[in-house]
Enzyme design. Structure first.
Site, PDB file in Angstrom:
ATOM      1  N   THR A   9     -44.532 -64.739 -16.323  1.00 16.93           N
ATOM      2  CA  THR A   9     -43.743 -64.600 -15.101  1.00 16.93           C
ATOM      3  C   THR A   9     -42.648 -65.653 -15.092  1.00 16.93           C
ATOM      4  O   THR A   9     -41.498 -65.392 -14.750  1.00 16.93           O
ATOM      5  CB  THR A   9     -44.646 -64.745 -13.865  1.00 16.93           C
ATOM      6  OG1 THR A   9     -45.721 -63.801 -13.965  1.00 16.93           O
ATOM      7  CG2 THR A   9     -43.864 -64.478 -12.590  1.00 16.93           C
TER       8      THR A   9
ATOM      9  N   GLY B  17     -52.748 -64.968 -14.904  1.00 20.28           N
ATOM     10  CA  GLY B  17     -51.361 -65.301 -14.661  1.00 20.28           C
ATOM     11  C   GLY B  17     -50.866 -64.667 -13.373  1.00 20.28           C
ATOM     12  O   GLY B  17     -51.594 -63.908 -12.719  1.00 20.28           O
TER      13      GLY B  17
ATOM     14  N   THR C  19     -48.677 -62.364 -13.061  1.00 20.71           N
ATOM     15  CA  THR C  19     -48.427 -60.936 -13.234  1.00 20.71           C
ATOM     16  C   THR C  19     -49.629 -60.204 -13.795  1.00 20.71           C
ATOM     17  O   THR C  19     -49.974 -59.113 -13.339  1.00 20.71           O
ATOM     18  CB  THR C  19     -47.216 -60.711 -14.162  1.00 20.71           C
ATOM     19  OG1 THR C  19     -46.074 -61.393 -13.628  1.00 20.71           O
ATOM     20  CG2 THR C  19     -46.888 -59.232 -14.279  1.00 20.71           C
ATOM     21  N   ASN C  20     -50.279 -60.794 -14.790  1.00 18.40           N
ATOM     22  CA  ASN C  20     -51.394 -60.121 -15.464  1.00 18.40           C
ATOM     23  C   ASN C  20     -52.606 -61.028 -15.613  1.00 18.40           C
ATOM     24  O   ASN C  20     -52.476 -62.248 -15.675  1.00 18.40           O
ATOM     25  CB  ASN C  20     -50.984 -59.641 -16.860  1.00 18.40           C
ATOM     26  CG  ASN C  20     -49.944 -58.548 -16.840  1.00 18.40           C
ATOM     27  OD1 ASN C  20     -48.833 -58.748 -17.327  1.00 18.40           O
ATOM     28  ND2 ASN C  20     -50.250 -57.393 -16.293  1.00 18.40           N
TER      29      ASN C  20
ATOM     30  N   THR D 110     -23.372 -49.731 -16.076  1.00 14.03           N
ATOM     31  CA  THR D 110     -24.088 -50.781 -15.338  1.00 14.03           C
ATOM     32  C   THR D 110     -25.452 -51.081 -15.939  1.00 14.03           C
ATOM     33  O   THR D 110     -25.850 -52.255 -16.033  1.00 14.03           O
ATOM     34  CB  THR D 110     -24.231 -50.365 -13.865  1.00 14.03           C
ATOM     35  OG1 THR D 110     -22.927 -50.169 -13.315  1.00 14.03           O
ATOM     36  CG2 THR D 110     -24.955 -51.432 -13.063  1.00 14.03           C
TER      37      THR D 110
ATOM     38  N   ASP E   6     -57.842 -65.223 -18.545  1.00 15.44           N
ATOM     39  CA  ASP E   6     -56.574 -65.938 -18.403  1.00 15.44           C
ATOM     40  C   ASP E   6     -55.803 -65.265 -17.277  1.00 15.44           C
ATOM     41  O   ASP E   6     -55.299 -64.146 -17.443  1.00 15.44           O
ATOM     42  CB  ASP E   6     -55.777 -65.886 -19.709  1.00 15.44           C
ATOM     43  CG  ASP E   6     -54.335 -66.328 -19.525  1.00 15.44           C
ATOM     44  OD1 ASP E   6     -54.094 -67.237 -18.704  1.00 15.44           O
ATOM     45  OD2 ASP E   6     -53.443 -65.757 -20.197  1.00 15.44           O
TER      46      ASP E   6
ATOM     47  N   ALA F  31     -52.837 -74.792 -16.028  1.00  9.61           N
ATOM     48  CA  ALA F  31     -53.965 -74.628 -16.944  1.00  9.61           C
ATOM     49  C   ALA F  31     -53.578 -73.780 -18.146  1.00  9.61           C
ATOM     50  O   ALA F  31     -54.024 -74.037 -19.272  1.00  9.61           O
ATOM     51  CB  ALA F  31     -55.141 -73.989 -16.203  1.00  9.61           C
ATOM     52  N   ASP F  32     -52.720 -72.779 -17.935  1.00 12.19           N
ATOM     53  CA  ASP F  32     -52.325 -71.912 -19.044  1.00 12.19           C
ATOM     54  C   ASP F  32     -51.551 -72.684 -20.107  1.00 12.19           C
ATOM     55  O   ASP F  32     -51.700 -72.445 -21.306  1.00 12.19           O
ATOM     56  CB  ASP F  32     -51.504 -70.735 -18.536  1.00 12.19           C
ATOM     57  CG  ASP F  32     -50.278 -71.155 -17.733  1.00 12.19           C
ATOM     58  OD1 ASP F  32     -50.277 -72.264 -17.157  1.00 12.19           O
ATOM     59  OD2 ASP F  32     -49.326 -70.348 -17.641  1.00 12.19           O
TER      60      ASP F  32
END
Length: 266
Positions: free
Chosen positions: A132, A8, A10-11, A184, A6, A108-109
């Site tokens: 993401t 993506g 990011t991963n 902050t 799978d 597709a995901d």
């Protein structure tokens, strides 16, 4: 055994299935610059660590939203496993009726998640994937994929604050515990995490309402969350019924079973 990828933004999550059961899974960083050999060596090491052999893999299936990585993984499949990878895309049997204006535009995901979630939980159904991007998908009780919403993911929002401002720092994505913050770092964490929770809660409520017109049973939609940050966001809101982090891998295995042996898949 089946090896599922799978991919993506990011991963890359990969898993090994034996007799339909997920026996191992790992998460790698998606890197457009890595070669097939580099990914191959990493996977070989992962297999070796848990006592698996690449020779045990009989088939490979890939779902990707990153086209540039697809060729790399296809090359890897041939070189290291001597298999031509199956790629989830148009023409693949899913068991869903895609109601999107242009079905080819659905990631597709999102389809793979929907296949797994419908098989496990039935419909009506809302799937929230914290990747993401944070995506929301609506599926009816008749297995119709209606569409959904795509929003910036919490990490994208965090990176944007850091990159587009002169003084704001990078922060860890965690709950500060309050929204009246006196520094902050916590102020940013509050805005990012609680702001995302509020967005998810609002969209899910509206999606549930819109789904009612498609339901003949009157059942309320079950809400399933997946993705790396699902647990963080789910902890602060009540609209998510369950977290299922391996949903996409399970969907890939189901799609493989629906399509293996069909012409064009070998």
């Amino acid at each position: 055994m089946l090896l599922a990828f799978d991919v993506g933004n990011t991963n890359i999550v990969l898993g090994v299935f034996k007799d339909g059961n997920l026996i191992q899974n790992w998460r790698l960083e998606t890197d457009n610059n890595k070669s097939a050999d580099e990914y191959g060596m990493i996977i070989n090491q992962l297999f070796s660590y848990v006592g698996l052999s690449t020779k045990e893999i009989k088939d490979i299936i890939i779902s990707t939203v990153v086209p540039s990585v697809l060729y790399t993984l296809q090359h890897l499949s041939m070189k290291y496993f001597n298999k031509r990878a199956i790629v989830v895309g148009p023409g693949v049997k899913t068991g869903l009726v895609i109601k999107y204006d242009n079905p080819k535009q659905v990631g597709a995901d999102r389809i793979v998640n929907a296949v797994a979630a419908y098989a496990k939980y039935g419909g009506p159904l809302i799937i929230v994937d914290f990747g993401t991007a944070t995506t929301f998908c609506a599926i009816t009780e008749k297995a119709e994929y209606l569409g959904g919403t795509i929003a910036p993911g919490i990490k994208i929002a965090s990176d944007a604050l850091f990159e587009k401002t002169a003084k704001l720092p990078k922060v860890e994505l965690e709950e500060p515990g309050h929204v009246i913050c006196k520094n902050t770092i916590e102020s940013m964490q509050s805005g990012l995490v609680y702001g995302h929770m509020g967005m998810v809660d609002y969209i899910v409520k509206k999606m549930k309402k819109e789904l009612e017109q498609y339901s003949s049973s009157g059942n309320s939609a079950k809400v399933v969350a997946t993705g790396g940050l699902a647990t963080l966001i789910e902890s602060g809101i009540d609209c998510i019924d369950c977290v299922d982090k391996l949903l996409t891998l399970e969907g890939l295995e189901l799609i493989y079973e629906k399509n293996k042996g069909h012409k064009g898949w070998k």
